[in-house]
Design a protein around this motif. Structure first.
Motif, mmCIF file in Angstrom:
data_model
loop_
_atom_site.group_PDB
_atom_site.id
_atom_site.type_symbol
_atom_site.label_atom_id
_atom_site.label_comp_id
_atom_site.label_asym_id
_atom_site.label_seq_id
_atom_site.Cartn_x
_atom_site.Cartn_y
_atom_site.Cartn_z
ATOM 1 N N PHE A 97 0.782 -1.240 0.000
ATOM 2 C CA PHE A 97 0.000 0.000 0.000
ATOM 3 C C PHE A 97 0.809 1.282 0.000
ATOM 4 C CE2 PHE A 97 -0.609 1.866 4.347
ATOM 5 C CZ PHE A 97 0.211 1.010 5.050
ATOM 6 N N ILE A 98 2.070 1.226 0.362
ATOM 7 C CA ILE A 98 2.897 2.434 0.232
ATOM 8 C C ILE A 98 4.249 2.036 -0.348
ATOM 9 C CG2 ILE A 98 4.144 4.265 1.472
ATOM 10 C CD1 ILE A 98 1.889 4.403 3.458
ATOM 11 N N ARG A 99 4.733 2.868 -1.250
ATOM 12 C CA ARG A 99 6.072 2.648 -1.796
ATOM 13 C C ARG A 99 6.714 4.017 -1.954
ATOM 14 N NH1 ARG A 99 6.472 -0.961 -7.136
ATOM 15 N NH2 ARG A 99 5.643 0.791 -8.288
ATOM 16 N N THR A 100 7.885 4.223 -1.373
ATOM 17 C CA THR A 100 8.564 5.513 -1.553
ATOM 18 C C THR A 100 9.991 5.258 -2.037
ATOM 19 O OG1 THR A 100 9.458 5.642 0.687
ATOM 20 C CG2 THR A 100 7.279 6.585 0.362
ATOM 21 N N ARG A 101 10.515 6.254 -2.738
ATOM 22 C CA ARG A 101 11.883 6.162 -3.238
ATOM 23 C C ARG A 101 12.557 7.506 -3.093
ATOM 24 N NH1 ARG A 101 10.454 4.697 -9.185
ATOM 25 N NH2 ARG A 101 9.351 2.768 -8.793
ATOM 26 N N SER A 102 13.843 7.477 -2.793
ATOM 27 C CA SER A 102 14.614 8.706 -2.793
ATOM 28 C C SER A 102 15.903 8.408 -3.541
ATOM 29 C CB SER A 102 14.905 9.142 -1.356
ATOM 30 O OG SER A 102 15.878 10.151 -1.369
ATOM 31 N N GLN A 103 16.053 9.031 -4.710
ATOM 32 C CA GLN A 103 17.253 8.729 -5.513
ATOM 33 C C GLN A 103 18.533 9.267 -4.894
ATOM 34 O OE1 GLN A 103 16.937 9.314 -9.692
ATOM 35 N NE2 GLN A 103 15.646 7.515 -9.918
ATOM 36 N N PRO A 104 18.539 10.522 -4.357
ATOM 37 C CA PRO A 104 19.804 11.013 -3.785
ATOM 38 C C PRO A 104 20.313 10.126 -2.653
ATOM 39 C CG PRO A 104 18.175 12.776 -3.907
ATOM 40 C CD PRO A 104 17.476 11.522 -4.267
ATOM 41 N N LEU B 31 8.211 8.155 -15.673
ATOM 42 C CA LEU B 31 8.377 9.413 -14.937
ATOM 43 C C LEU B 31 8.924 9.156 -13.534
ATOM 44 C CD1 LEU B 31 5.125 11.230 -16.072
ATOM 45 C CD2 LEU B 31 7.467 11.813 -16.695
ATOM 46 N N ALA B 32 8.516 8.046 -12.935
ATOM 47 C CA ALA B 32 9.002 7.698 -11.593
ATOM 48 C C ALA B 32 10.516 7.532 -11.600
ATOM 49 C CB ALA B 32 8.334 6.417 -11.115
ATOM 50 N N GLN B 33 11.045 6.989 -12.705
ATOM 51 C CA GLN B 33 12.499 6.778 -12.799
ATOM 52 C C GLN B 33 13.257 8.097 -12.833
ATOM 53 O OE1 GLN B 33 13.394 3.751 -12.429
ATOM 54 N NE2 GLN B 33 11.416 2.808 -12.843
ATOM 55 N N LYS B 34 12.595 9.163 -13.352
ATOM 56 C CA LYS B 34 13.265 10.465 -13.446
ATOM 57 C C LYS B 34 13.173 11.250 -12.140
ATOM 58 C CE LYS B 34 12.042 11.256 -18.320
ATOM 59 N NZ LYS B 34 11.301 12.149 -19.210
ATOM 60 N N ALA B 35 12.268 10.834 -11.253
ATOM 61 C CA ALA B 35 11.985 11.631 -10.050
ATOM 62 C C ALA B 35 13.076 11.498 -9.003
ATOM 63 C CB ALA B 35 10.643 11.202 -9.469
ATOM 64 N N GLY B 71 -18.669 4.593 -1.403
ATOM 65 C CA GLY B 71 -18.835 3.976 -2.723
ATOM 66 C C GLY B 71 -17.530 3.715 -3.452
ATOM 67 N N ILE B 72 -16.418 4.095 -2.840
ATOM 68 C CA ILE B 72 -15.144 4.038 -3.552
ATOM 69 C C ILE B 72 -14.488 2.656 -3.443
ATOM 70 C CG2 ILE B 72 -12.791 4.979 -3.537
ATOM 71 C CD1 ILE B 72 -13.997 7.669 -2.864
ATOM 72 N N ASP B 73 -14.006 2.148 -4.577
ATOM 73 C CA ASP B 73 -13.324 0.847 -4.588
ATOM 74 C C ASP B 73 -11.842 1.006 -4.278
ATOM 75 O OD1 ASP B 73 -15.652 -0.436 -5.321
ATOM 76 O OD2 ASP B 73 -15.253 -0.203 -7.468
ATOM 77 N N ALA B 74 -11.231 2.019 -4.847
ATOM 78 C CA ALA B 74 -9.778 2.164 -4.648
ATOM 79 C C ALA B 74 -9.332 3.592 -4.908
ATOM 80 C CB ALA B 74 -9.031 1.219 -5.583
ATOM 81 N N ILE B 75 -8.275 3.975 -4.219
ATOM 82 C CA ILE B 75 -7.630 5.276 -4.469
ATOM 83 C C ILE B 75 -6.160 5.000 -4.753
ATOM 84 C CG2 ILE B 75 -6.994 7.528 -3.495
ATOM 85 C CD1 ILE B 75 -9.401 7.314 -1.628
ATOM 86 N N TYR B 76 -5.693 5.459 -5.887
ATOM 87 C CA TYR B 76 -4.277 5.295 -6.242
ATOM 88 C C TYR B 76 -3.647 6.684 -6.318
ATOM 89 C CZ TYR B 76 -6.209 0.884 -7.993
ATOM 90 O OH TYR B 76 -6.882 -0.303 -8.124
ATOM 91 N N VAL B 77 -2.546 6.879 -5.614
ATOM 92 C CA VAL B 77 -1.851 8.172 -5.654
ATOM 93 C C VAL B 77 -0.403 7.930 -6.070
ATOM 94 C CG1 VAL B 77 -1.162 10.217 -4.341
ATOM 95 C CG2 VAL B 77 -3.275 9.029 -3.755
ATOM 96 N N ARG B 78 0.048 8.677 -7.035
ATOM 97 C CA ARG B 78 1.452 8.618 -7.449
ATOM 98 C C ARG B 78 1.965 10.047 -7.436
ATOM 99 N NH1 ARG B 78 0.038 4.252 -6.463
ATOM 100 N NH2 ARG B 78 0.092 2.385 -7.744
ATOM 101 N N SER B 79 2.949 10.328 -6.592
ATOM 102 C CA SER B 79 3.424 11.689 -6.415
ATOM 103 C C SER B 79 4.939 11.741 -6.602
ATOM 104 C CB SER B 79 3.023 12.132 -5.006
ATOM 105 O OG SER B 79 3.423 13.440 -4.800
ATOM 106 N N PHE B 80 5.400 12.628 -7.465
ATOM 107 C CA PHE B 80 6.831 12.683 -7.791
ATOM 108 C C PHE B 80 7.387 14.092 -7.582
ATOM 109 C CE2 PHE B 80 4.837 9.749 -10.996
ATOM 110 C CZ PHE B 80 5.192 8.583 -10.339
ATOM 111 N N ARG B 143 8.325 21.317 -10.630
ATOM 112 C CA ARG B 143 9.168 20.222 -10.127
ATOM 113 C C ARG B 143 8.358 19.142 -9.420
ATOM 114 N NH1 ARG B 143 14.924 22.519 -8.030
ATOM 115 N NH2 ARG B 143 15.381 23.819 -9.835
ATOM 116 N N GLU B 144 7.068 19.194 -9.571
ATOM 117 C CA GLU B 144 6.207 18.207 -8.895
ATOM 118 C C GLU B 144 5.155 17.682 -9.839
ATOM 119 O OE1 GLU B 144 6.246 19.586 -4.216
ATOM 120 O OE2 GLU B 144 4.619 20.243 -5.524
#
Lengths: 165, 183
Positions: A97-104, B31-35, B71-80, B143-144
């Motif tokens: 349910f949670i995944r975090t990464r820090s490249q530096p 994009l995650a790889q660049k973050a 009523g919600i089945d799932a919440i997906y958050v991806r933050s970079f 940057r976000e």
């Protein structure tokens, strides 16, 4: 009545066994994947006692495994490979349910959650350059909610090798 | 036959849930790889139900969020977070937006700021029965970048109650926009 009590005890024990089983499975998978063995931790019993008494972050039922000299410097390609490997560790009773990464800092944290309830079994795996830590612990749901709001805190709260303690 | 069905059910249940959820754009991984930093939160099933149970009925904000979560089945958050400007470009963003261009998706809100470079898009998915079946938010700064995907039956009026919780950006709609969503 006695029968009920025995049944309740058996159920409780089976829950503990299932939780420990997931921890063992994940530790074994890390050992196999990286060709490493967990490091013996002296005074682990004392640490457990501290947790039983102190309950940091509402934590109890603590298991920990440390790995050193892993071949996992987290560059971009290896990070993606690590993600794929960690993907394989989820199961019907262990939900990521949670995944975090820090490249530096070359750090990655993966949090899995077991059966939810008043306290919830959490399995946390952190990778930091050539080291990894797997922690299984029971935490209160308030703690989980706090981690959901601040995912980067999750690894720091329980992992003594990281900032935030 | 039963054995095969049982095996298939077990296979579905054991499928890794981290694998990119269907409601998230495929290029997110790139994009995650660049973050510099990334945080990914997946709330579904029992965790979501439990979250609802822990929200108070007495606190107005929490009570609203609790109702919305039902009523919600799932919440997906991806933050970079990126360590320099232009770590991703308009083409990357367009690729993200393209994931929500299907016939069932509508772009409800699109905000662009020429000065700060921030922009946000909100997409709604309307299911066959006319109900709102999914919401996607793409919030991009210099940057976000945050992508939120919510699946399940959602009441648009209650959507705002979830803003600010579980990394869902606080959304403020005008009465006209709310009427449009409800139509």
């Amino acid at each position: 009545m006695r029968l009920l009590r025995v049944a309740a005890m058996l159920l409780a024990c089976s829950g503990i066994a299932a939780a420990g089983h997931e921890f063992d499975r994940v530790v074994k998978a890390i050992e196999t994947h990286f060709g490493a063995t967990r490091t013996h931790i002296p005074l682990m019993g004392v640490a457990n006692l501290v947790l039983q008494v102190g309950h940091p972050a509402g934590a109890s039922g603590f298991h920990i495994a440390l790995f050193q000299d892993l071949h996992t410097d987290l560059d971009e390609d290896r990070q993606a490979e690590l993600d794929r490997f960690m993907d394989t560790l989820s199961s019907p009773t262990l939900h990521p349910f949670i995944r975090t990464r820090s490249q530096p800092d070359a750090e990655a944290t993966y949090l899995f959650c077991g059966d939810t309830g008043k306290t919830t079994q959490i399995l946390l795996v952190t990778f930091n350059r050539r080291e990894a830590t797997a922690i299984e612990v029971k935490v209160s749901f308030e703690t989980i909610l706090r981690w959901i709001q601040h995912p980067d805190e999750a690894g720091k709260t329980l992992n003594p090798d990281r900032d935030g303690n | 036959m039963m054995k095969i069905a049982g095996f298939l059910v077990a296979l579905v249940l054991s499928a890794p849930s981290w694998a990119q959820p269907p409601k998230l754009p495929a290029n997110l991984e790139k994009l995650a790889q660049k973050a510099k930093e990334s945080a990914e939160v997946t709330l579904d099933g029992s965790l979501l139900k439990l979250a609802a149970r822990f929200l108070s009925d007495k606190d107005t904000d929490e009570a609203g969020a609790k109702k919305a979560l039902n009523g919600i089945d799932a919440i997906y958050v991806r933050s970079f977070t990126f360590d320099h400007d232009a770590a991703y470009d308009e083409a990357d963003l367009n690729e993200l937006r393209a994931a929500y261009r299907g016939p069932e998706w509508s772009r409800i809100v699109g905000v662009r700021s020429q000065t700060s470079g921030d922009n946000a898009d909100v997409f709604f998915k309307v299911s066959a029965n006319g109900q709102l079946g999914g919401i996607a938010v793409i919030a991009a700064g210099t940057r976000e970048l945050t992508v939120v995907s919510i699946t399940g039956n959602i009441d648009p009026a209650q959507l705002m109650d979830l803003g600010g919780q579980y990394h869902i950006p606080k959304l403020e709609f005008s009465p006209k926009q709310i009427r449009r969503m409800e139509q």
